[in-house]
Design an enzyme around this catalytic site. Sequence first.
Site, PDB file in Angstrom:
ATOM      1  N   SER A  27       0.829  -1.207   0.000  1.00 33.24           N
ATOM      2  CA  SER A  27       0.000   0.000   0.000  1.00 33.24           C
ATOM      3  C   SER A  27       0.860   1.252   0.000  1.00 33.24           C
ATOM      4  CB  SER A  27      -0.938   0.013   1.210  1.00 33.24           C
ATOM      5  OG  SER A  27      -0.182  -0.059   2.402  1.00 33.24           O
ATOM      6  N   ASN A 113      -1.743  -1.124  13.578  1.00 34.74           N
ATOM      7  CA  ASN A 113      -3.184  -0.843  13.619  1.00 34.74           C
ATOM      8  C   ASN A 113      -3.497   0.475  14.331  1.00 34.74           C
ATOM      9  OD1 ASN A 113      -3.245  -3.288  12.377  1.00 34.74           O
ATOM     10  ND2 ASN A 113      -4.235  -4.397  14.061  1.00 34.74           N
ATOM     11  N   THR A 158     -39.405  26.474  -9.742  1.00 30.57           N
ATOM     12  CA  THR A 158     -39.711  25.184  -9.138  1.00 30.57           C
ATOM     13  C   THR A 158     -40.131  24.304 -10.303  1.00 30.57           C
ATOM     14  OG1 THR A 158     -42.047  25.676  -8.773  1.00 30.57           O
ATOM     15  CG2 THR A 158     -40.546  26.259  -6.991  1.00 30.57           C
ATOM     16  N   HIS A 159     -39.764  23.047 -10.257  1.00 26.90           N
ATOM     17  CA  HIS A 159     -40.007  22.118 -11.387  1.00 26.90           C
ATOM     18  C   HIS A 159     -39.386  22.648 -12.685  1.00 26.90           C
ATOM     19  CE1 HIS A 159     -43.135  20.379  -8.727  1.00 26.90           C
ATOM     20  NE2 HIS A 159     -43.359  21.638  -8.439  1.00 26.90           N
ATOM     21  N   SER A 286     -15.345  24.137 -29.209  1.00 29.43           N
ATOM     22  CA  SER A 286     -15.568  22.849 -29.861  1.00 29.43           C
ATOM     23  C   SER A 286     -14.529  22.677 -30.945  1.00 29.43           C
ATOM     24  CB  SER A 286     -16.969  22.828 -30.467  1.00 29.43           C
ATOM     25  OG  SER A 286     -17.044  21.844 -31.472  1.00 29.43           O
ATOM     26  N   LYS A 292     -19.105  27.548 -30.763  1.00 30.51           N
ATOM     27  CA  LYS A 292     -19.353  27.050 -29.415  1.00 30.51           C
ATOM     28  C   LYS A 292     -18.431  27.642 -28.351  1.00 30.51           C
ATOM     29  CE  LYS A 292     -21.760  24.005 -28.270  1.00 30.51           C
ATOM     30  NZ  LYS A 292     -21.855  22.570 -28.542  1.00 30.51           N
ATOM     31  N   ASN A 294     -18.268  26.355 -24.514  1.00 29.87           N
ATOM     32  CA  ASN A 294     -18.909  25.394 -23.617  1.00 29.87           C
ATOM     33  C   ASN A 294     -18.542  25.626 -22.143  1.00 29.87           C
ATOM     34  OD1 ASN A 294     -20.036  24.066 -25.848  1.00 29.87           O
ATOM     35  ND2 ASN A 294     -18.167  22.855 -26.145  1.00 29.87           N
ATOM     36  N   GLU A 299     -19.399  21.647 -16.098  1.00 28.59           N
ATOM     37  CA  GLU A 299     -19.766  20.260 -16.414  1.00 28.59           C
ATOM     38  C   GLU A 299     -18.831  19.282 -15.715  1.00 28.59           C
ATOM     39  OE1 GLU A 299     -21.287  20.000 -20.813  1.00 28.59           O
ATOM     40  OE2 GLU A 299     -19.752  21.525 -20.691  1.00 28.59           O
ATOM     41  N   TYR A 326      -9.350  -5.157  13.375  1.00 28.82           N
ATOM     42  CA  TYR A 326      -8.678  -4.835  12.126  1.00 28.82           C
ATOM     43  C   TYR A 326      -8.716  -6.010  11.147  1.00 28.82           C
ATOM     44  CZ  TYR A 326      -5.251  -3.470   8.676  1.00 28.82           C
ATOM     45  OH  TYR A 326      -4.644  -3.167   7.493  1.00 28.82           O
ATOM     46  N   GLN A 331      -6.886  -1.612   4.497  1.00 25.45           N
ATOM     47  CA  GLN A 331      -5.840  -0.780   3.892  1.00 25.45           C
ATOM     48  C   GLN A 331      -6.360  -0.110   2.614  1.00 25.45           C
ATOM     49  OE1 GLN A 331      -2.310  -3.029   3.006  1.00 25.45           O
ATOM     50  NE2 GLN A 331      -2.899  -3.388   0.899  1.00 25.45           N
ATOM     51  N   LYS A 334      -7.829   4.145   2.054  1.00 22.77           N
ATOM     52  CA  LYS A 334      -7.169   5.441   1.888  1.00 22.77           C
ATOM     53  C   LYS A 334      -7.328   6.093   0.519  1.00 22.77           C
ATOM     54  CE  LYS A 334      -4.049   3.687   5.167  1.00 22.77           C
ATOM     55  NZ  LYS A 334      -4.854   2.487   4.972  1.00 22.77           N
TER      56      LYS A 334
HETATM   57  N1  ARG Z   1      -1.027  -0.414   5.999  1.00 27.48           N
HETATM   58  C1  ARG Z   1      -1.983  -0.968   6.925  1.00 27.48           C
HETATM   59  C2  ARG Z   1      -3.337  -0.279   6.728  1.00 27.48           C
HETATM   60  O1  ARG Z   1      -3.347   0.804   6.249  1.00 27.48           O
HETATM   61  C3  ARG Z   1      -1.511  -0.730   8.331  1.00 27.48           C
HETATM   62  C4  ARG Z   1      -2.054  -1.711   9.297  1.00 27.48           C
HETATM   63  C5  ARG Z   1      -1.508  -3.053   9.013  1.00 27.48           C
HETATM   64  N2  ARG Z   1      -1.830  -3.976  10.007  1.00 27.48           N
HETATM   65  C6  ARG Z   1      -1.649  -5.295   9.837  1.00 27.48           C
HETATM   66  N3  ARG Z   1      -1.984  -6.056  10.796  1.00 27.48           N
HETATM   67  N4  ARG Z   1      -1.179  -5.789   8.723  1.00 27.48           N
HETATM   68  O2  ARG Z   1      -4.345  -0.817   7.041  1.00 27.48           O
END
Ligand code: ARG
Length: 466
Positions: A27, A113, A158-159, A286, A292, A294, A299, A326, A331, A334
């Site tokens: 990750s 964690n 409205t509408h 365009s 045009k 735009n 958009e 966990y 992971q 993110k």
């Molecule tokens: N990179 C992991 C995450 O974002 C960190 C936690 C990992 N924990 C584990 N037990 N492998 O979730």
Amino acid sequence: MANKAQATWGGRFSKGPAELMLAFSESVSFDKRLAPYDIEVNKAHTAMLQSIGLLTKKELREIHKGLATLEKMIAKGELEWKAEFEDVHMNIEQALTAITPAAAKMHTARSRNDQVATDVRLFFKDACSQVVGKLETLLKVLLSIAEKNQAVFIPGYTHLQRAQPVSIAHHLLAYVEMFGRDVKRFQEVLENANWCPLGSGAIAGTTLPIDREFTAKALGFVDKRGRPQVTRNSMDSVADRDLFLDFAHACSVAATHISRVAEDVIIWNSSEFGYVELPDAFCTGSSLMPQKKNPDSLEILRGKSGRIIGNEQSLFVMVKGLPLTYNRDLQEDKPQVFDSFDQLMISLDVLAGTVEGMEFRLNKCEAAVSDPALLATDLADYLVEKGVAFRDAHHVVGALVALAEKLECPLNEVPNEKAKALHPKMGDDWISVFDLARAMKVREGIGMPGPKQIRKQLTRWKKQLA
Ligand code: ARG
């Protein structure tokens, strides 16, 4: 095949993960973005470890020096991130190990964690205050355009049917209210992020005598009076993803507001409406049709909102079935929040830029708002003031509308005698209702589009944003 046992957790393994597994499970390619927060957390955590006697002063000095070096390298893009170390946390620990052997003690009394939970809380606090800053800039732009256009009126819809007249200021102030609530929403996410999960360990804390309030304080997880705020359940601390959901949701709502402004302005900008001219800087042409221009920025803003809402959905789907605590699924939490954050930030800039450059076409606005049908409700109110029940008054005006349609004339050009014949309470002054300035002046209640009320709301907002 990578055969070397993994450096950080490889003790019980005789073989390392397959190359394919490394590529699949890493990750660091996206969580390296947390590096500045991770280093901050490392500094605070090791300072705490020293304070309770688990690190010597010398070890702490070496670790902090090493972290400072890494911080600079990372900022300059000089640290080589390695997929074999999985994530940002292990990469930083490994890089520190190359600088000082004391690094081997850094992970004492914590787990990735609680570490990642702490990193992201710092990220969310940062992100929320950045979004609030951008929202406030947008609010100021909307206010200044509203202020300039207090005397420009268009039909409110409205509408998507012409309903009643409003000023551009009143219409834009509606969005000011919405974005104002977005500010509050992000401030609330920030407040909820302000609790330190560090010390929760992998799931059940630690047997070591850590000082959770020390790290909380060092990392700025404090209330208004400076008292440390630490989370109260170690399992909740490592399992919950509420903040991700709340942050992503706040982004979705703000993006939805952006999308609705965009849609309104796209409609206003169409040839059929023609209320507004957009700045060239935020439009494109365009490749085929030379005439045009735009409204692309608007958009794309509308399109981005779909992407941001999708990010929120994907987080909900990911979290909803997970047993405590966990699970590695997490992971994948993110990329969505980073994406929602990035897309929202640039969207706020683009909307502010586009709105700032709008010029209203006064003749078009005036022509559209001069439709007397927009004041049909005012005529019903006129009858109510003369003692007619609203339902009856509504009926009378409806009959007048039908008559005007039959005579193929505007509502206020129905011959006086014919209009008066519709109800005994229709006096000679019924026609005076069809005056825009009058219609606005009699709408001075709180939240209405009367000119004094608009000035009040503008002043209130300007004070609030000062
Ligand atoms: N990179 C992991 C995450 O974002 C960190 C936690 C990992 N924990 C584990 N037990 N492998 O979730």
